[in-house]
Enzyme design. Sequence first.
Site, PDB file in Angstrom:
ATOM      1  N   SER A  23     -35.949  24.082 -33.704  1.00 29.47           N
ATOM      2  CA  SER A  23     -36.665  25.007 -34.597  1.00 29.47           C
ATOM      3  C   SER A  23     -35.690  25.724 -35.541  1.00 29.47           C
ATOM      4  O   SER A  23     -36.040  26.020 -36.686  1.00 29.47           O
ATOM      5  CB  SER A  23     -37.502  26.015 -33.802  1.00 29.47           C
ATOM      6  OG  SER A  23     -36.683  26.927 -33.117  1.00 29.47           O
ATOM      7  N   ASN A  24     -34.472  25.981 -35.099  1.00 30.17           N
ATOM      8  CA  ASN A  24     -33.482  26.553 -36.025  1.00 30.17           C
ATOM      9  C   ASN A  24     -33.082  25.531 -37.086  1.00 30.17           C
ATOM     10  O   ASN A  24     -32.888  25.877 -38.246  1.00 30.17           O
ATOM     11  CB  ASN A  24     -32.255  27.056 -35.262  1.00 30.17           C
ATOM     12  CG  ASN A  24     -32.476  28.450 -34.701  1.00 30.17           C
ATOM     13  OD1 ASN A  24     -32.517  29.425 -35.441  1.00 30.17           O
ATOM     14  ND2 ASN A  24     -32.650  28.536 -33.384  1.00 30.17           N
ATOM     15  N   MET A 100     -26.073  22.538 -27.002  1.00 31.91           N
ATOM     16  CA  MET A 100     -25.780  23.059 -25.669  1.00 31.91           C
ATOM     17  C   MET A 100     -24.485  22.518 -25.066  1.00 31.91           C
ATOM     18  O   MET A 100     -24.411  22.271 -23.861  1.00 31.91           O
ATOM     19  CB  MET A 100     -26.968  22.780 -24.736  1.00 31.91           C
ATOM     20  CG  MET A 100     -28.234  23.469 -25.167  1.00 31.91           C
ATOM     21  SD  MET A 100     -28.007  25.263 -25.303  1.00 31.91           S
ATOM     22  CE  MET A 100     -29.630  25.766 -25.836  1.00 31.91           C
ATOM     23  N   HIS A 119     -26.833  32.596 -31.488  1.00 30.18           N
ATOM     24  CA  HIS A 119     -26.955  32.843 -30.052  1.00 30.18           C
ATOM     25  C   HIS A 119     -28.090  33.846 -29.811  1.00 30.18           C
ATOM     26  O   HIS A 119     -28.155  34.878 -30.485  1.00 30.18           O
ATOM     27  CB  HIS A 119     -25.633  33.385 -29.501  1.00 30.18           C
ATOM     28  CG  HIS A 119     -25.687  33.607 -28.020  1.00 30.18           C
ATOM     29  ND1 HIS A 119     -25.632  32.559 -27.119  1.00 30.18           N
ATOM     30  CD2 HIS A 119     -25.849  34.741 -27.291  1.00 30.18           C
ATOM     31  CE1 HIS A 119     -25.749  33.043 -25.891  1.00 30.18           C
ATOM     32  NE2 HIS A 119     -25.872  34.358 -25.966  1.00 30.18           N
ATOM     33  N   ASP A 151     -15.211  29.876 -32.047  1.00 30.33           N
ATOM     34  CA  ASP A 151     -13.799  29.723 -31.706  1.00 30.33           C
ATOM     35  C   ASP A 151     -13.697  28.999 -30.367  1.00 30.33           C
ATOM     36  O   ASP A 151     -14.690  28.442 -29.878  1.00 30.33           O
ATOM     37  CB  ASP A 151     -13.056  31.081 -31.729  1.00 30.33           C
ATOM     38  CG  ASP A 151     -13.520  32.010 -30.618  1.00 30.33           C
ATOM     39  OD1 ASP A 151     -14.322  31.583 -29.758  1.00 30.33           O
ATOM     40  OD2 ASP A 151     -13.075  33.175 -30.600  1.00 30.33           O
ATOM     41  N   GLU A 152     -12.531  29.054 -29.744  1.00 32.74           N
ATOM     42  CA  GLU A 152     -12.332  28.244 -28.535  1.00 32.74           C
ATOM     43  C   GLU A 152     -13.080  28.784 -27.311  1.00 32.74           C
ATOM     44  O   GLU A 152     -13.229  28.082 -26.316  1.00 32.74           O
ATOM     45  CB  GLU A 152     -10.835  28.063 -28.220  1.00 32.74           C
ATOM     46  CG  GLU A 152     -10.042  29.332 -28.014  1.00 32.74           C
ATOM     47  CD  GLU A 152      -9.725  30.067 -29.316  1.00 32.74           C
ATOM     48  OE1 GLU A 152      -9.372  31.254 -29.219  1.00 32.74           O
ATOM     49  OE2 GLU A 152      -9.855  29.482 -30.410  1.00 32.74           O
ATOM     50  N   GLY A 153     -13.578  30.002 -27.388  1.00 30.85           N
ATOM     51  CA  GLY A 153     -14.283  30.578 -26.244  1.00 30.85           C
ATOM     52  C   GLY A 153     -15.762  30.213 -26.248  1.00 30.85           C
ATOM     53  O   GLY A 153     -16.252  29.506 -27.120  1.00 30.85           O
ATOM     54  N   ASP A 155     -19.080  31.510 -27.048  1.00 34.45           N
ATOM     55  CA  ASP A 155     -19.797  32.553 -27.803  1.00 34.45           C
ATOM     56  C   ASP A 155     -18.927  33.787 -28.060  1.00 34.45           C
ATOM     57  O   ASP A 155     -19.423  34.918 -28.026  1.00 34.45           O
ATOM     58  CB  ASP A 155     -21.096  32.956 -27.073  1.00 34.45           C
ATOM     59  CG  ASP A 155     -22.042  31.781 -26.905  1.00 34.45           C
ATOM     60  OD1 ASP A 155     -22.128  30.948 -27.819  1.00 34.45           O
ATOM     61  OD2 ASP A 155     -22.701  31.687 -25.855  1.00 34.45           O
TER      62      ASP A 155
END
Length: 211
Positions: A23-24, A100, A119, A151-153, A155
């Site tokens: 939907s996004n 995901m 998010h 980035d690498e994390g 969220d």
Amino acid sequence: MLSGKLLGSDMKKIGVLISGRGSNLQAIIDACESGDIPAKIAVVISNDPSAFGLERAQKHKIPAVVINHKDYKDKNTYELEIVKVLGQHNIDLVCLAGYMRIVGQVLLSNYLHKILNVHPALLPSFPGLHGQKQAFLHGVKVSGVTVHFVDEGCDTGPIIMQQAVPVLPNDTEETLSARILEQEHKIYPQAIKLFCEGNLIIEGRQVKING
Ligand code: GAR
């Protein structure tokens, strides 16, 4: 004289990564088609062959590609294939839309500061899967949406925009999720537009918006 409008080859090309309903993706398609976002979606990639978003892309004549992570021996080879397809379409911006999987080094290093994510919670609270459910179960009175650079994390990237929504006394996880989703469809296209117009500046953890 034509002015103030990006034409033809000046238009940014977006690649959208999805895993499901899309939907996004649809909100981004609609904003591109109406001219609200001065860009074109050049390819949609799903890691899940059954993602409904693939049908949305096909309906709008957007190339839709399945790159199933299960078919690759590791994350690097999987992401190399994604990078190859994005490269074939000369992608300027990658938008994660219900994608995901955690983005790894291969994708990140090829598209540094060019990957956005939406998010369904007010980060840094409730990162990861099921942000709406986490917030609901925690009992917060306000939740919302965050659009951020990846980035690498998980969220953790610099925040571009946020929109709060109330948690109402009779809410269920489903009603709260629907209220959040409505706002996702509004602010994600707005943030993408700002990126495509060159109006986002990253300074450390801060994202400055021009104008
Ligand atoms: C959206 O709520 C999006 O924010 C969320 O998944 C949903 C996808 O819906 N994304 C994440 O939770 C990423 N961590 P959609 O497929 O209809 O856009």
